[in-house]
Scaffold this motif. Structure first.
Motif, short mmCIF file in Angstrom:
data_model
loop_
_atom_site.label_atom_id
_atom_site.label_comp_id
_atom_site.label_asym_id
_atom_site.label_seq_id
_atom_site.Cartn_x
_atom_site.Cartn_y
_atom_site.Cartn_z
N GLY A 110 1.19 -1.31 -0.15
CA GLY A 110 -0.25 -0.45 -0.32
C GLY A 110 0.77 1.70 0.07
O GLY A 110 0.26 2.58 0.33
N ILE A 111 2.05 1.05 -0.10
CA ILE A 111 2.64 2.59 -0.45
C ILE A 111 3.15 2.89 -1.63
O ILE A 111 2.87 2.37 -2.77
N ASP A 112 2.59 3.52 -1.37
CA ASP A 112 2.00 5.19 -3.23
C ASP A 112 3.97 5.40 -3.46
O ASP A 112 5.22 5.45 -3.13
N ASP A 113 3.94 4.91 -5.12
CA ASP A 113 4.88 4.48 -5.74
C ASP A 113 5.93 6.04 -5.88
O ASP A 113 6.77 6.24 -5.87
N ALA A 114 5.25 7.02 -5.62
CA ALA A 114 5.63 8.05 -6.26
C ALA A 114 6.25 8.48 -5.03
O ALA A 114 7.37 9.36 -4.69
N ALA A 115 5.76 7.91 -3.49
CA ALA A 115 6.26 8.03 -2.36
C ALA A 115 7.78 7.73 -2.81
O ALA A 115 8.97 7.87 -2.01
N ILE A 116 7.87 6.26 -2.70
CA ILE A 116 8.41 4.98 -2.77
C ILE A 116 10.06 6.15 -3.93
O ILE A 116 11.41 6.28 -3.37
N LEU A 117 9.66 6.97 -4.83
CA LEU A 117 10.33 7.32 -5.83
C LEU A 117 11.00 8.95 -5.20
O LEU A 117 11.98 9.08 -5.39
N ALA A 118 10.51 9.26 -4.59
CA ALA A 118 10.86 10.83 -3.95
C ALA A 118 11.58 11.01 -2.74
O ALA A 118 12.43 11.01 -2.64
N LEU A 119 11.16 9.58 -1.98
CA LEU A 119 12.69 9.01 -0.92
C LEU A 119 13.74 8.92 -2.05
O LEU A 119 15.08 8.75 -1.20
N HIS A 120 13.28 8.62 -3.43
CA HIS A 120 14.83 7.81 -3.30
C HIS A 120 15.74 8.49 -3.98
O HIS A 120 16.60 9.11 -4.22
N GLY A 121 14.37 9.90 -4.93
CA GLY A 121 15.27 11.31 -4.88
C GLY A 121 16.11 11.76 -4.12
O GLY A 121 17.31 12.16 -4.28
N PHE A 122 15.44 12.07 -3.37
CA PHE A 122 16.52 12.75 -1.86
C PHE A 122 17.29 11.70 -1.36
O PHE A 122 18.76 12.17 -1.59
#
Length: 208
Positions: A110-122
């Motif tokens: 249930g974790i949003d893909d955009a949130a995962i990619l945002a963490l990866h970006g940081f």
């Protein structure tokens, strides 16, 4: 100096990622490349410490949100300490799992893909592979292979139910469909040597 390359292997349990990462590394070294074969979570001292927290213990030890943050932290250290320096030195890096596994496994919770990619970006400054291989194996076949391993080696993710692993497979399918230039599907049901040969063939456009 020839440019370094970053290759990742993804897929569900029992797909043979670790075996193929080693075999591909050996094949590239035989061609004269400097190769770093590594894994996630892990690959650096800090990331390996986080790996022990993530992979051991009860299934409910961490919430999906906490898992996602821990994976991102481990990856950030791994990328900074080993992956980026190796690529910068002109080496090939082959990684057994990377951010797509977080997108699939935590996305299935249930974790949003955009949130995962945002963490990866940081955390990892958005570093993405030059090529990702999705080792394609039906979840039931992967589970059968995994069942043949030493039970002591099972981790918090391998022991989850068939519904979870079907959701992970579906998430990988979605990633591959959305990013066909980066993600290439490889039939992992074949003999190991055949799978390795298919990986090498699918890297032809990246070889000098």
């Amino acid at each position: 100096m020839t440019p370094g390359r970053f290759i990742t292997l993804e897929g569900g349990e029992g797909a043979g990622k670790s075996t193929q990462a080693r075999a591909l590394g050996e094949a590239l070294e035989a061609c004269g490349f400097h190769v770093l074969v590594t894994r996630e979570p892990g690959g650096s001292e800090g990331a390996e410490a986080i790996r022990s927290l993530l992979m051991q213990g009860d299934i409910a030890r961490w919430s999906p949100h906490a898992e996602t943050l821990l994976f991102a932290a481990a990856r950030a250290d791994h990328v900074e300490k080993h992956i980026r320096p190796a690529i910068g030195a002109g080496h090939w890096v082959i990684c057994d799992r990377y951010v797509d596994s977080t997108r699939a496994y935590q996305g299935a919770q249930g974790i949003d893909d955009a949130a995962i990619l945002a963490l990866h970006g940081f955390g990892s400054r958005g570093l993405m592979p030059d090529r990702t291989f999705l080792l394609d194996l039906p979840p039931d076949e992967g589970a059968a292979r995994a069942a043949g391993r030493d039970p002591a080696a099972n981790d918090r993710f391998e022991t989850r139910g068939t519904g979870f692993h079907a959701a992970v497979a579906a998430a990988f399918d979605s990633i591959a469909a959305a990013e066909p230039e980066r993600v290439r599907r490889i039939d992992a049901s074949a003999a190991p040597q055949t799978v390795t040969a298919a990986l090498i063939e699918a890297l032809a456009d990246l070889l000098p």
